[in-house]
Design a protein around this motif. Structure first.
Motif, short mmCIF file in Angstrom:
data_model
loop_
_atom_site.label_atom_id
_atom_site.label_comp_id
_atom_site.label_asym_id
_atom_site.label_seq_id
_atom_site.Cartn_x
_atom_site.Cartn_y
_atom_site.Cartn_z
N HIS A 195 0.88 -1.13 -0.12
CA HIS A 195 -0.09 -0.07 0.05
C HIS A 195 0.79 1.28 0.16
CE1 HIS A 195 -3.69 -2.23 1.99
NE2 HIS A 195 -3.81 -2.35 0.63
N THR A 196 0.65 2.11 -0.98
CA THR A 196 1.54 3.51 -0.98
C THR A 196 0.40 4.55 -0.81
OG1 THR A 196 2.79 2.36 -2.49
CG2 THR A 196 3.23 4.54 -2.29
N TYR A 197 0.70 5.39 0.09
CA TYR A 197 -0.24 6.58 0.32
C TYR A 197 0.61 7.93 0.79
CZ TYR A 197 -0.62 4.20 5.03
OH TYR A 197 -0.38 3.79 6.02
N SER A 198 0.10 8.93 0.60
CA SER A 198 0.65 10.26 1.04
C SER A 198 -0.16 10.86 2.21
CB SER A 198 1.00 11.12 -0.23
OG SER A 198 0.04 11.58 -0.79
N ARG A 200 -0.25 14.60 4.65
CA ARG A 200 0.61 16.01 4.65
C ARG A 200 0.77 16.24 6.12
NH1 ARG A 200 -3.64 19.35 3.26
NH2 ARG A 200 -5.02 17.74 4.04
N ARG A 342 5.35 10.03 2.15
CA ARG A 342 4.99 8.84 1.43
C ARG A 342 5.03 7.73 2.13
NH1 ARG A 342 4.98 8.54 -4.89
NH2 ARG A 342 5.14 6.13 -5.16
N PRO A 371 -5.00 1.95 4.09
CA PRO A 371 -5.24 3.46 3.68
C PRO A 371 -6.83 3.51 3.95
CG PRO A 371 -4.41 2.56 1.76
CD PRO A 371 -3.95 1.49 2.83
N ALA A 372 -7.82 2.45 3.56
CA ALA A 372 -9.06 2.23 3.85
C ALA A 372 -9.58 1.59 4.96
CB ALA A 372 -9.66 1.44 2.33
N PRO A 377 -7.50 5.99 8.60
CA PRO A 377 -8.01 7.38 8.20
C PRO A 377 -8.16 8.25 9.49
CG PRO A 377 -9.31 5.66 7.04
CD PRO A 377 -8.54 4.94 8.04
N ASP A 378 -8.55 7.79 10.79
CA ASP A 378 -8.85 8.68 11.74
C ASP A 378 -7.26 9.17 12.11
OD1 ASP A 378 -11.35 8.59 11.91
OD2 ASP A 378 -11.42 6.85 12.94
N GLU A 381 -5.98 11.69 9.74
CA GLU A 381 -6.84 12.99 9.93
C GLU A 381 -6.11 13.77 11.29
OE1 GLU A 381 -9.01 14.76 8.65
OE2 GLU A 381 -9.71 16.15 10.19
N MET A 382 -5.76 13.10 12.27
CA MET A 382 -4.97 13.65 13.54
C MET A 382 -3.60 14.12 12.95
SD MET A 382 -7.07 13.34 15.94
CE MET A 382 -8.68 13.24 15.05
N GLU A 384 -2.51 15.13 10.26
CA GLU A 384 -2.79 16.51 9.37
C GLU A 384 -3.11 17.59 10.27
OE1 GLU A 384 -3.01 14.24 4.94
OE2 GLU A 384 -5.01 15.19 5.69
N ASP A 388 -1.03 20.92 10.55
CA ASP A 388 -1.75 22.00 9.99
C ASP A 388 -1.53 23.31 10.88
OD1 ASP A 388 -2.99 23.78 8.01
OD2 ASP A 388 -5.18 23.25 8.95
N ARG B 94 -19.14 0.29 7.73
CA ARG B 94 -18.64 1.75 7.43
C ARG B 94 -19.74 2.88 7.37
NH1 ARG B 94 -13.98 1.79 5.33
NH2 ARG B 94 -12.94 -0.02 4.51
N THR B 177 -0.06 6.88 -6.60
CA THR B 177 0.07 6.89 -5.13
C THR B 177 -1.48 7.49 -4.71
OG1 THR B 177 2.07 7.16 -5.26
CG2 THR B 177 1.06 7.75 -3.14
N ILE B 178 -1.81 6.90 -3.32
CA ILE B 178 -3.02 7.27 -2.77
C ILE B 178 -3.06 8.68 -2.30
CG2 ILE B 178 -4.82 7.05 -1.10
CD1 ILE B 178 -4.12 3.88 -1.59
N VAL B 183 -9.73 6.42 1.02
CA VAL B 183 -10.15 5.60 -0.01
C VAL B 183 -11.02 4.64 0.66
CG1 VAL B 183 -8.33 5.61 -1.61
CG2 VAL B 183 -7.84 3.92 0.20
N ALA B 184 -11.72 5.02 1.88
CA ALA B 184 -12.56 4.43 2.59
C ALA B 184 -13.84 5.10 2.39
CB ALA B 184 -12.15 4.67 4.17
#
Lengths: 443, 187
Positions: A195-198, A200, A342, A371-372, A377-378, A381-382, A384, A388, B94, B177-178, B183-184
Motif C-alpha cells: 500500500h502506498t499513500y501520502s 500531509r 509517502r 489506507p481504507a 483514516p482517523d 486526520e489527527m 494532518e 496544519d 462503514r 499513489t493514494i 479511499v474508505a
C-alpha cells in the motif's frame, strides 16, 4: 514553513527536575530543519530498504526511494543482494523505470548503455568514440550504495561509509525482530502487494503515532465499537471493555537504545500468530493453538506468551515502523518535505500458515491498517491537523512529558503503555544525531 | 470475436441502470448511507484492487495486451493485498461509522459529488446485468484541499423484486499513489 528562523540552537529540551520534555515545533514545520535532517539523519542512520523475501528469484528487483535517494534493490544473477543507485553513469537517466520486476540487465532508455544485475557496465551501445579501457577502474558501473547490511532478512542501507554496523545500530530492536521472526518454525515473508499513500504531515508525527498508547481511546473509539459489534453473541462479548480497562497498566513502553522503542500492550483484537479469539471463527482455533504449543516447545512458556499475546508497536529510528498487532505491517515513512510523507506498507506473515489464517491476517491488515481501514483514516486526520496547526500558529513547543523523569538515560527508559517515553527516546536520539553529538560512526 | 463494437443497444436496460446509478449517487452525496445499504445484495462483494506498474512484456500473438490494465491489479483472496475486499457486514459498519461524531475522518463530513458517466450495460441471463461506468468523485472537506478521484467501476447488478441491486462492484482507482484524503469512501 518555519515560524522561527534561523534554526534554533535547541529543538529538544529535557528538564529532569521539572519532569518536562519538550520538542520545538520547528522540528515538524521548518524547511531548514528538514534540510539539516537530510544531511544528518538520513545520511547517517540505517534506513530500511526491503525484505529478503521480496527478492525470491535471481534477478528480482524493486526500485525504491530511500531517504530521498533512488535505489534498485536486486538479487543479482549470482544470488547476491545488492543496492545500486538508479541512475545511468553516462548522463544520469534512470536505468530502471519500473517499480518491480525481474531483470538480468538494465538498459538505459536514453543511449542504450547496458548494466548487468551486478551493476557492471556491459555495453555502451556503440563501437566507436570511447577510449579503450575507459571503465578499467569501474567508475562507469552502476554505483553501489555505500553500505548494505541485513538482520534476519531485513535489509538496510546507510549512506555513510563509516557508519557503525547495522547489528550494533539496531541494539535492543534486534530482540524485537527476533520475537517477530521466531513466531514461526518457517520464515516470515512479505506477502504479495503493498500500500502506498501520502499524508500531509511531518514524518516524525507518524512515527510518534505508530506507538502512541495514549491516543488509542480518543482516536479509535469507533474502531472499538466495530470490534464490540463483531463479538456480539460470542463468548468474547464483554472482553473488549474488560481488557481495555486494564490497558494502561498491563503493558509497557520500552526504549531499546539508539532511538528505537517498542510499545507492548494488550488489546483484544486476536492475533493470527497464536492468540485465538472467538471473533476469529472456530475453524482457526486448532491451528492457532498448535502454533502456541510450538512456541512454548521452542522458546519456553514466558517468551511464548510474550510473542503470542503482546501487541507490539515498534519504531526503528528514524523511519521504520513494524506493527505486530492484529496483523503484521512493515511500514516505511519516506519524507518528501517537512510536511509531506509517502508511506509504503507491506503485510508480513509466516510462510507456513494455512490459507484460512492467511486470509484472516490480510483481512485484518486491510480492514484496520490499510489506507481504507477502520484505523488509519482517523490517525491520518489527527496527523494532518497537528501539522496544519503547527504550521499556522506561533506556539513554540510540544509537550512530550508523560512518564518523563524515571530514568537518567531516556534512550533506555521504560514506562506505562500510555506514557510518552518511547517518543522521549526517539527525540533524544534525533537531537543527538542532529547536533553531531552522536555520529553513529565507527570509533 | 471483435470487442471493439458494442452489441445492439438494449435501451431499456441502459436507462434502468443509468437511473439506478444516478439515484445511488444522490443517496450517497446526501449522506444517506443507511438507505444506500438497501441497494446492496446481502451477498455483495465490494472490491478495490491495489494497482502497480508491471514490467511491460510484449506478446507477439496479441500486441494489445502489453499494457492491459488487468495486469496492473493486485488481485484478491488469501494471496493478495488489495485496498479493499468487503462484504455486506463490512459496508454496513462503514455506513454506521460514517454517521458517528467520533469517526474523525468523517466529521466534519466531506461534501462529495459523484458523477457517473460512460455507462455500458451487458444483459446476462436470469435478469442480471454487467455494467461498466466511469466515476468522478469530487471531495471537499473543511481544512483540506479539494480532491478529485477518478475510477472505473465494474459492476454486476441483479433484479430483486421490481428493483436492481448490486451484487458485485470493483472500483479501479486511477491514481498511482493514494494522494486523496481517504479511499474508505463509497465509490
Amino acid at each position: 514553513m518555519a515560524l522561527y528562523d534561523p534554526i534554533r540552537e535547541e529543538l529538544v529540551k529535557a528538564d529532569l527536575a521539572q519532569g518536562s520534555f519538550r520538542v520545538h515545533r520547528d522540528a515538524y514545520r521548518s524547511a531548514e530543519v528538514f534540510e539539516r535532517e537530510k544531511e544528518q539523519i538520513f545520511s547517517k542512520c540505517w534506513l530500511y530498504l526491503g525484505h529478503d523475501t521480496e527478492l525470491k528469484k535471481k534477478g528480482d528487483f524493486h526500485a525504491r526511494r530511500v531517504g530521498g535517494r533512488d535505489l534498485i534493490f536486486i538479487r543479482d544473477k549470482k544470488g547476491e543482494v545488492r543496492a545500486h543507485y538508479n541512475s545511468c553513469t553516462h548522463r544520469a537517466a534512470k536505468v530502471c523505470r519500473e517499480r518491480t520486476g525481474n531483470a538480468r540487465n538494465f538498459t538505459c532508455p536514453y543511449h542504450g548503455w547496458v548494466f548487468s544485475s551486478e551493476g557492471d557496465l556491459v555495453s555502451q551501445n556503440t563501437q566507436t568514440g570511447y577510449a579503450e579501457g575507459i571503465n578499467a577502474d569501474g567508475h562507469l558501473d552502476l554505483r553501489s550504495v555505500e553500505r548494505l547490511e541485513e538482520y534476519r532478512g531485513f535489509w538496510f542501507v546507510n549512506y555513510n561509509p563509516n557508519a557503525i554496523n547495522l547489528y550494533d545500530y539496531l541494539d535492543g530492536a534486534r530482540d524485537q525482530i527476533d520475537a517477530l521472526c521466531d513466531q514461526t518454525e518457517g520464515q516470515q515473508i512479505i506477502l504479495s502487494g503493498e500500500h502506498t499513500y501520502s499524508i500531509r504531515a511531518n514524518y516524525k508525527l507518524l512515527c510518534e503515532n505508530s506507538y502512541d498508547g495514549y491516543h488509542l481511546f480518543p482516536v479509535h473509539a469507533s474502531y472499538f465499537d466495530y470490534l464490540r459489534d463483531q463479538m456480539v453473541g460470542t463468548p468474547g462479548e464483554g472482553l473488549i471493555d474488560k481488557t481495555l480497562q486494564s490497558y494502561n497498566t498491563a503493558g509497557c513502553a520500552r526504549a531499546l537504545g539508539n532511538g528505537h522503542a517498542v510499545l507492548d500492550s494488550y488489546v483484544p483484537t486476536g492475533r493470527p500468530i497464536a492468540q485465538w479469539l472467538p471473533s476469529m471463527g472456530a475453524g482457526t482455533r486448532p491451528e492457532i493453538e498448535a502454533r502456541y504449543a510450538s512456541l512454548v516447545r521452542r522458546l519456553g512458556e514466558e517468551r511464548a506468551k510474550y510473542i503470542a499475546e503482546t501487541q507490539k508497536n515498534l519504531v526503528i529510528f528514524p523511519n521504520l515502523v513494524i506493527n505486530d498487532i492484529l496483523s503484521v505491517t512493515v511500514r516505511v515513512i519516506e519524507p518528501e518535505s517537512e510536511n509531506k510523507i509517502r508511506v509504503t506498507a507491506w503485510a508480513m506473515g509466516p510462510d507456513d500458515e494455512s490459507e484460512e489464517l492467511r486470509a484472516l491476517r490480510l483481512d485484518n491488515f486491510v480492514s484496520f491498517l490499510g489506507p481504507a481501514g477502520f484505523g488509519s483514516p482517523d490517525d491520518i486526520e489527527m496527523l494532518e491537523i497537528c501539522q496544519d496547526a503547527a504550521d499556522h500558529t506561533p506556539i513554540e513547543w510540544s509537550e512530550i512529558s508523560k512518564g518523563f523523569g524515571k530514568v537518567e538515560n531516556p534512550l533506555y527508559g521504560a514506562g506505562m503503555p500510555d506514557d510518552e517515553i518511547q517518543m522521549q527516546a526517539y527525540w533524544t536520539m534525533w537531537d543527538r544525531v542532529m547536533r553531531g553529538i552522536d555520529t553513529l560512526e565507527k570509533k | 470475436m471483435n470487442e471493439a463494437f458494442a452489441p445492439a443497444l438494449d435501451v431499456e436496460w441502459l436507462r434502468r441502470v443509468e437511473q439506478f446509478y444516478y439515484r445511488e449517487a444522490r443517496l450517497l452525496d446526501e449522506r444517506r448511507y443507511l438507505s444506500w445499504l438497501e441497494l446492496l445484495s446481502p451477498a455483495i462483494l465490494y472490491l478495490m484492487p491495489g494497482r502497480f506498474v508491471p514490467l511491460a512484456r510484449a506478446s507477439a500473438a496479441d500486441p494489445e495486451t502489453i499494457h492491459a490494465p488487468d495486469k496492473e491489479l493486485s488481485g484478491y483472496g488469501p494471496r493478495a493485498l488489495p485496498l479493499r475486499e468487503e462484504g455486506f457486514a463490512h459496508l454496513a459498519q462503514r455506513a454506521e461509522r460514517a454517521l458517528k461524531p467520533n469517526a474523525w475522518a468523517e466529521n466534519p463530513p466531506p461534501r462529495i459529488r459523484r458523477f457517473v458517466a460512460n455507462v455500458e450495460v451487458e444483459p446476462l441471463a436470469g435478469g442480471s446485468v454487467r455494467a461498466w461506468s466511469n466515476l468522478l468523485l469530487f471531495h471537499s472537506q473543511q481544512g483540506r484541499a479539494d480532491h478529485l478521484f477518478s475510477a472505473q467501476r465494474r459492476d454486476r447488478l441483479e433484479t430483486y423484486g421490481d428493483h436492481l441491486r448490486i451484487v458485485e462492484r470493483e472500483v479501479r482507482l486511477d491514481g498511482d499513489t493514494i494522494t486523496g484524503p481517504s479511499v474508505a469512501l463509497f465509490f
